[in-house]
Design a protein around this motif. Sequence first.
Motif, short mmCIF file in Angstrom:
data_model
loop_
_atom_site.label_atom_id
_atom_site.label_comp_id
_atom_site.label_asym_id
_atom_site.label_seq_id
_atom_site.Cartn_x
_atom_site.Cartn_y
_atom_site.Cartn_z
N ASP A 184 62.99 15.97 -10.79
CA ASP A 184 63.82 16.20 -11.98
C ASP A 184 65.23 15.66 -11.70
O ASP A 184 66.20 16.42 -11.64
N ASP A 239 68.60 19.48 -2.36
CA ASP A 239 69.63 18.76 -3.12
C ASP A 239 70.55 18.06 -2.12
O ASP A 239 70.76 18.53 -1.01
N PHE A 271 65.04 18.05 -6.59
CA PHE A 271 66.43 17.97 -7.06
C PHE A 271 66.80 19.33 -7.63
O PHE A 271 66.72 19.56 -8.83
N ASP A 302 68.95 13.82 1.16
CA ASP A 302 68.39 12.86 0.20
C ASP A 302 66.90 13.18 -0.02
O ASP A 302 66.15 13.35 0.95
N ALA A 303 66.52 13.24 -1.27
CA ALA A 303 65.12 13.57 -1.60
C ALA A 303 64.16 12.56 -0.97
O ALA A 303 63.09 12.93 -0.48
N1 SAM Z 1 66.18 20.45 -11.36
C1 SAM Z 1 67.46 21.01 -11.75
C2 SAM Z 1 67.27 22.06 -12.83
O1 SAM Z 1 66.14 22.23 -13.36
O2 SAM Z 1 68.26 22.73 -13.17
C3 SAM Z 1 68.44 19.96 -12.20
C4 SAM Z 1 68.60 18.80 -11.28
S1 SAM Z 1 69.92 17.71 -11.70
C5 SAM Z 1 69.30 16.90 -13.13
C6 SAM Z 1 69.87 16.50 -10.47
C7 SAM Z 1 70.33 16.94 -9.09
O3 SAM Z 1 69.97 15.91 -8.17
C8 SAM Z 1 71.83 17.14 -8.89
O4 SAM Z 1 72.07 18.46 -8.45
C9 SAM Z 1 72.23 16.13 -7.79
O5 SAM Z 1 73.16 16.66 -6.86
C10 SAM Z 1 70.91 15.87 -7.12
N2 SAM Z 1 70.75 14.56 -6.45
C11 SAM Z 1 71.24 13.34 -6.82
N3 SAM Z 1 70.80 12.38 -5.98
C12 SAM Z 1 70.00 12.99 -5.07
C13 SAM Z 1 69.23 12.52 -3.96
N4 SAM Z 1 69.19 11.22 -3.65
N5 SAM Z 1 68.52 13.43 -3.27
C14 SAM Z 1 68.53 14.76 -3.59
N6 SAM Z 1 69.26 15.25 -4.61
C15 SAM Z 1 69.98 14.38 -5.36
#
Ligand code: SAM
Length: 376
Positions: free
Chosen positions: A138, A78, A55, A120-121
């Motif tokens: 995260d 992401d 993420f 999607d992760a």
């Molecule tokens: N790891 C980052 C940092 O240290 O700054 C912060 C991550 S933030 C808390 C969560 C991120 O997850 C967002 O940018 C969001 O777009 C992404 N996200 C939400 N659902 C997701 C999914 N199913 N798969 C991948 N990314 C996703």
Amino acid sequence: MELVEVTEGSARILVPKAERIYDAPVFYNPVMTLNRDISVLVARVLGPKRVLDAFSATGIRGIRYALESPAEEVWLNDISDEAYSLMKQNVRLNFEGELYEEDDSTYLRGEKLLVLNRGDANKLMAEKFRYFDLLDLDPFGSPMEFLDTALRSVRRKGVLAVTATDTGVLCGAYAKACLKKYLARPIRGELCHEAGLRILIGAVVRYAAKYDLGVEVLLAYYRDHYFRAFLRFESGAREAEKSLAQLGYLWQEKTGRFTYEKAFLPEKSKAYGPLWLGSLKNEKFMENLVKELESFRPAHKKTRPFVELLSEELDVPFHYDTHALARRQGLEVKKVSDVIERLQELGFKASRSHFSPTAIKTNAPFEVVLDVLRGG
Ligand code: SAM
């Protein structure tokens, strides 16, 4: 999107300009600098080859892994289009090398290989089976909906770094949500953070067991309203069984006395859990982490004292919050350092605890702790 440049560790990062962090089109939280510092420190000690930042948002975490640790191949992912295009800009800002794009991925091959992915992760982790040596989850809120795929995507002796920011759920403000997400009963009050951390680890242990994976806690902590755990897997049915045997339950009386018991099912009613009752750190790993701090310049001024506090903390389940205990017992509060010193004079082990500045960890029985609080 209006951008500003910030420096964190060795990375230069463009982040969206916003009044509040949750209003920004791409997420960046400077408070999590300490979380990223410790993650980089862990990667420097472990030396993983392939790392996934599942993420990525701005890309800061993955970029720091690539710049500040020996990792050879770092994946950033992401689901958001805006995050994907911003992480691309940020990778260009920090790395030289040939960059080429293919469908929803971008590759940069320089001294290291960086792979940027939009999606999607869960989909990415399902495709990259048993691939990553260090897999960092995260997400926003709970990591539970990504846990199963993460356990399949991490190598069998790999490490999972997991953040949970749903503290209201794990700390019992939303007990039903905790039952649904973590299949565990949370506690409220002064033990909620330690119990919440242990519920999170307990959930990973139960999910991992079906893959015959045991879990070793390298380090787990609570801070700034999030939980973080670095968990190393051990492959084998016996390892999984050994980890399951570290699960158990917690009870607490109105007096503040707590008891816990390792068991698959609770013996008495009113139990909190199931939760992890094993160690929250590996001593040798902590020694290496503290040693690595000598050659690492943390980006956050609290990283060093926090790692030192974690390394000096007594590793026993649960703690006494001296203020909460004094309140429960109608006693005056005492200085934490005096309580620790007195317990040590009496021949017990005692230390501060990162769960609260007023908390102590000790192997002294409840009655002895009360006696010391009464001035004994
Ligand atoms: N790891 C980052 C940092 O240290 O700054 C912060 C991550 S933030 C808390 C969560 C991120 O997850 C967002 O940018 C969001 O777009 C992404 N996200 C939400 N659902 C997701 C999914 N199913 N798969 C991948 N990314 C996703």
